[in-house]
Each structure stands twice: as C-alpha cells, then as structure tokens.
Scaffold this active site. Structure first.
Site, PDB file in Angstrom:
ATOM      1  N   LEU A   6       0.816  -1.206   0.000  1.00  0.00           N
ATOM      2  CA  LEU A   6       0.000   0.000   0.000  1.00  0.00           C
ATOM      3  C   LEU A   6       0.851   1.258   0.000  1.00  0.00           C
ATOM      4  O   LEU A   6       0.464   2.284  -0.528  1.00  0.00           O
ATOM      5  CB  LEU A   6      -0.929   0.014   1.217  1.00  0.00           C
ATOM      6  CG  LEU A   6      -2.000  -1.072   1.275  1.00  0.00           C
ATOM      7  CD1 LEU A   6      -2.705  -1.019   2.618  1.00  0.00           C
ATOM      8  CD2 LEU A   6      -2.988  -0.904   0.137  1.00  0.00           C
ATOM      9  N   GLY A   7       2.010   1.164   0.634  1.00  0.00           N
ATOM     10  CA  GLY A   7       2.891   2.326   0.732  1.00  0.00           C
ATOM     11  C   GLY A   7       4.181   1.956   1.417  1.00  0.00           C
ATOM     12  O   GLY A   7       4.314   0.882   2.000  1.00  0.00           O
ATOM     13  N   GLY A   9       7.844   3.732   3.558  1.00  0.00           N
ATOM     14  CA  GLY A   9       8.394   4.873   4.267  1.00  0.00           C
ATOM     15  C   GLY A   9       9.852   4.659   4.606  1.00  0.00           C
ATOM     16  O   GLY A   9      10.518   3.760   4.069  1.00  0.00           O
ATOM     17  N   TYR A  11      11.287   3.535   7.273  1.00  0.00           N
ATOM     18  CA  TYR A  11      11.678   2.345   8.025  1.00  0.00           C
ATOM     19  C   TYR A  11      11.029   1.047   7.543  1.00  0.00           C
ATOM     20  O   TYR A  11      11.281  -0.008   8.099  1.00  0.00           O
ATOM     21  CB  TYR A  11      11.354   2.538   9.513  1.00  0.00           C
ATOM     22  CG  TYR A  11      12.020   3.746  10.117  1.00  0.00           C
ATOM     23  CD1 TYR A  11      13.401   3.932  10.012  1.00  0.00           C
ATOM     24  CD2 TYR A  11      11.268   4.713  10.773  1.00  0.00           C
ATOM     25  CE1 TYR A  11      14.006   5.050  10.561  1.00  0.00           C
ATOM     26  CE2 TYR A  11      11.878   5.835  11.329  1.00  0.00           C
ATOM     27  CZ  TYR A  11      13.243   5.997  11.211  1.00  0.00           C
ATOM     28  OH  TYR A  11      13.842   7.103  11.749  1.00  0.00           O
ATOM     29  N   GLY A  12      10.194   1.119   6.508  1.00  0.00           N
ATOM     30  CA  GLY A  12       9.556  -0.109   6.047  1.00  0.00           C
ATOM     31  C   GLY A  12       8.413   0.169   5.111  1.00  0.00           C
ATOM     32  O   GLY A  12       8.427   1.153   4.367  1.00  0.00           O
ATOM     33  N   LYS A  28       1.911  -3.440   8.851  1.00  0.00           N
ATOM     34  CA  LYS A  28       3.032  -2.500   8.844  1.00  0.00           C
ATOM     35  C   LYS A  28       4.302  -3.268   9.197  1.00  0.00           C
ATOM     36  O   LYS A  28       4.410  -3.828  10.282  1.00  0.00           O
ATOM     37  CB  LYS A  28       2.771  -1.384   9.868  1.00  0.00           C
ATOM     38  CG  LYS A  28       3.862  -0.345   9.981  1.00  0.00           C
ATOM     39  CD  LYS A  28       3.458   0.697  11.030  1.00  0.00           C
ATOM     40  CE  LYS A  28       4.497   1.765  11.238  1.00  0.00           C
ATOM     41  NZ  LYS A  28       4.086   2.753  12.264  1.00  0.00           N
ATOM     42  N   ASP A 123       1.534  13.350  17.737  1.00  0.00           N
ATOM     43  CA  ASP A 123       1.704  13.540  16.293  1.00  0.00           C
ATOM     44  C   ASP A 123       0.348  13.538  15.588  1.00  0.00           C
ATOM     45  O   ASP A 123       0.172  12.903  14.552  1.00  0.00           O
ATOM     46  CB  ASP A 123       2.617  12.463  15.706  1.00  0.00           C
ATOM     47  CG  ASP A 123       3.199  12.862  14.349  1.00  0.00           C
ATOM     48  OD1 ASP A 123       3.227  14.081  14.045  1.00  0.00           O
ATOM     49  OD2 ASP A 123       3.621  11.971  13.591  1.00  0.00           O
TER      50      ASP A 123
END
Length: 261
Positions: A6-7, A9, A11-12, A28, A123
């Site tokens: 799906l995406g 970043g 770190y993974g 994730k 966040d």
C-alpha cells in the site's frame, strides 16, 4: 494469504493482506536495522495493545523476527484526511462546517480516551487520520503511535521536541510541555478543515516554528466570513498564544457550544 504493498516509508512498508476467511488487514512491516529507536517501536505496540476506541486504529496482532517487526491492524479504505482536505479546498474554505465539526468532535473523543489512559499521542495531523466508510458515512481513525508515550497528569513536563512542525505547540518548541500538546494539534487540524490551510505557516520549517511562537492566528475574511462565529471562537480558544486562556483538555473542548450544536 495474498498481499500487495500500500505504501512505503523510511523504516519499512505497509501491505494489504487477506486472511483465509477473506478478511482484509493492513500489515506495517518495520526494518529493525533502519529504525532509529527500537524501543519506540515496541512502545507503539504496547500502547496499541491497550487502546480500544471506535476512533482509534485497532491492532489485531504483532510479531517480530530477527530483522523485522510486523504490526497487523484493521484495514481502512477511505483514504486519509490530508487527501480529503486537498481535494475539498477552494478559495472560500474547505469542508462543510458541519462535517468539520463532526470530525473534530470524533478526534476530541479519541484524545479524551487516550488521555484517560495516560497516553499522549504527540503527532496528531490529517495524515494520521484515516477515513473508514460506514453505512452512516465515514468515521475517522487516529493512527501512527510511533511518537506516543505514557504521561500522567502528575508527571513532570516532557522535554523532547517531537512532532510535525505545523502541529507542534509553542510549549513543545520551548522544550517543556504536557498532554495539552494534543489539544493544540486538534485546534490546528480544525482550522485546516475549515479553511484549507494551516494557521501557522512559512516557506521553511524555521518560519513555521517562528509563526507558531508568534502565535497570532489570522482569520481571512474571504474564508471565515462564510463560517459561524462559534467556529471561529472554538479555534481561537484552542490556539490562544497565552496557554492560561487556552482550552487545554478534551473534556473542556467537548463542552464548547460549537461542538454541541
């Protein structure tokens, strides 16, 4: 089990997966060798295990091997709030006021719940709010607890300046803050939902932070003349430069007249 990415970043990556019964999940996967703080990853998992709220991402399971940490969560297919804002913004505002209020109210309830568990998110931003379609319309799901931590009302102030520049409170920038930093972020998100742009802006990070510390929220007539005085009052009280005059708890925010219209 089948899966698709799906995406990705720093770190993974996140994969879409379907189990043998046909239920879709998101996984994730974090590369432990690339993660700056493994303890933060483990803390995220520990916090997700204890939260259970309709407006917060639900973790199904987690497991790790020598190289990776895997976090399995419910699958949300409605996109994120950032994209909704981007697709809805015009020269005269963004979301319908009622829609913005309902999203803000749901977000406040998630913060109220977290704070009751002595958890501070740190966040909150549109990118960390996913939309989950239901028969009655989409509901929001607060995600990404990578910067979250436990913090009780009687604990000393936090000092580590973490978060995303547009949403960091003046107290975070000054290096001494408490759980009310989450309320500041909710105020910024609400302002964006109504107007389509952030209340504190700049051409670079330093200018954004300086604007936040300066603390003068501007309500441009082209946008805010189309909105109620109560919405303006709510945002103003969430983002007062003087913390002693600011709304600093979810309980107090949920009692505001705009939220209860």
């Amino acid at each position: 089990m089948s899966s698709s990415v799906l995406g990705s970043g720093k770190y993974g990556y996140v994969r879409e997966c379907k189990d043998v019964s046909g239920i879709m999940y998101a996984i994730k996967t974090i590369d432990k060798s690339r993660a700056a703080r493994l303890d933060h990853i483990k803390r995220e998992v520990e916090l997700l295990r204890v939260v259970d709220h309709p407006n917060i991402m639900k973790m199904i399971d987690s497991f790790e091997d020598e190289h990776y940490m895997h976090i399995v969560t419910e699958m949300y297919t409605g996109g994120d709030l950032f994209d909704l804002v981007a697709n809805s913004t015009t020269d005269y505002g963004c979301l319908r006021e009622g829609q913005a209020m309902m999203i803000t109210k749901s977000l406040l309830k998630s913060v109220q719940y977290l704070h009751s568990k002595d958890i501070v998110h740190r966040d909150i931003k549109p990118e960390n709010l996913l939309l989950s379609p239901t028969k009655k319309g989409a509901i929001i799901k607060l995600i990404d607890f990578g910067l979250s931590r436990r913090h009780g009302v009687n604990d000393g102030n936090m000092t580590n300046p973490v978060g995303t520049p547009y949403y960091m409170s003046p107290e975070i920038l000054r290096g001494s803050y408490d759980r009310s930093c989450d309320l500041w972020a909710v105020g910024v998100v609400c302002y964006i939902l109504l107007s389509g742009y952030p209340p504190f802006n700049g051409y670079n990070v330093n200018e954004i932070l300086a604007s936040t510390l300066n603390g003068n929220v501007i309500f441009e007539k082209e946008v805010w003349c189309n909105l109620s005085k109560l919405s303006c009052d709510f945002v103003s009280k969430m983002l007062y430069k003087d913390k002693s005059k600011r709304i600093t708890s979810a309980n107090e925010a949920l009692k505001h007249q705009w939220i209860n219209e």
